[in-house]
Scaffold this motif. Structure first.
Motif, short mmCIF file in Angstrom:
data_model
loop_
_atom_site.label_atom_id
_atom_site.label_comp_id
_atom_site.label_asym_id
_atom_site.label_seq_id
_atom_site.Cartn_x
_atom_site.Cartn_y
_atom_site.Cartn_z
N VAL A 1 0.90 -1.15 0.00
CA VAL A 1 0.00 0.00 0.00
C VAL A 1 0.94 1.19 0.00
CG1 VAL A 1 -1.75 1.31 1.25
CG2 VAL A 1 -1.85 -1.20 1.22
N GLY A 2 0.97 1.92 -1.10
CA GLY A 2 1.96 2.97 -1.24
C GLY A 2 3.34 2.34 -1.19
N ASP A 3 4.22 2.86 -0.32
CA ASP A 3 5.56 2.29 -0.16
C ASP A 3 5.62 1.21 0.91
OD1 ASP A 3 6.62 3.94 -2.13
OD2 ASP A 3 7.07 5.55 -0.70
N ARG A 4 4.55 1.04 1.67
CA ARG A 4 4.55 0.09 2.79
C ARG A 4 4.33 -1.33 2.28
NH1 ARG A 4 4.33 -0.14 8.01
NH2 ARG A 4 4.11 2.09 8.29
N VAL A 5 5.23 -2.24 2.67
CA VAL A 5 5.07 -3.66 2.36
C VAL A 5 4.10 -4.26 3.37
CG1 VAL A 5 6.22 -5.90 2.23
CG2 VAL A 5 7.34 -3.86 1.29
N VAL A 6 3.03 -4.80 2.86
CA VAL A 6 2.00 -5.44 3.69
C VAL A 6 2.28 -6.94 3.80
CG1 VAL A 6 -0.47 -5.96 3.82
CG2 VAL A 6 0.29 -3.72 3.03
N ALA A 7 2.77 -7.53 2.71
CA ALA A 7 3.07 -8.96 2.69
C ALA A 7 4.18 -9.22 1.68
CB ALA A 7 1.84 -9.76 2.32
N ARG A 8 4.98 -10.22 1.99
CA ARG A 8 6.03 -10.65 1.06
C ARG A 8 6.19 -12.15 1.26
NH1 ARG A 8 10.68 -7.02 1.57
NH2 ARG A 8 9.68 -5.86 -0.10
#
Length: 128
Positions: A27-34
């Motif tokens: 979401v934007g620059d934020r990694v929510v899942a990888r």
């Protein structure tokens, strides 16, 4: 409600296979899942959906929603909101089939994201 739902078939095929490539959700620059262990669910004429192991999602960002939906092929879906520290709240942006029907049992303990609400990348290619 049927215990095992409808079986996928020629009129409504469903397959679940390992994606075989890293998947990142942002979401934007934020990694929510990888993850490197996503599953790709292909259902009838719908776009493929990436299912990410719940363990590979940032748990700080998930807030259980009271929403549910029902699919005769997969079962009852439960939802999560994404509660971002920046103050943005993406209601019901994530769903999961906690007890999926046998034909899609592999997606248990996995979640999927609405592509219009997040950016899903498979090997760096945006999926949605």
């Amino acid at each position: 409600m049927a215990l095992h739902g409808r079986n996928p078939g020629e009129d409504h095929p469903i397959t679940v296979e390992p994606t075989g490539a890293p998947v990142t959700v942002r979401v934007g620059d934020r990694v929510v899942a990888r993850t490197t262990t996503a599953l790709t669910l292909r259902e009838a004429r719908y776009r493929p959906v990436q299912y990410v192991p719940l363990a590979d999602v940032d748990p700080v960002l998930l807030r259980r929603s009271s929403s549910t939906t029902y699919c005769p092929f997969k079962g009852t879906a439960a939802y999560y909101d994404l509660d971002l520290p920046e103050g943005e709240d993406l209601a019901d942006a994530v769903w999961t089939y906690e007890r999926p029907y046998p034909g899609v049992a592999a997606i248990a303990d996995h979640v999927a994201f609405y592509p219009g609400r997040v950016r899903i990348e498979v090997e760096g290619r945006p999926e949605g």
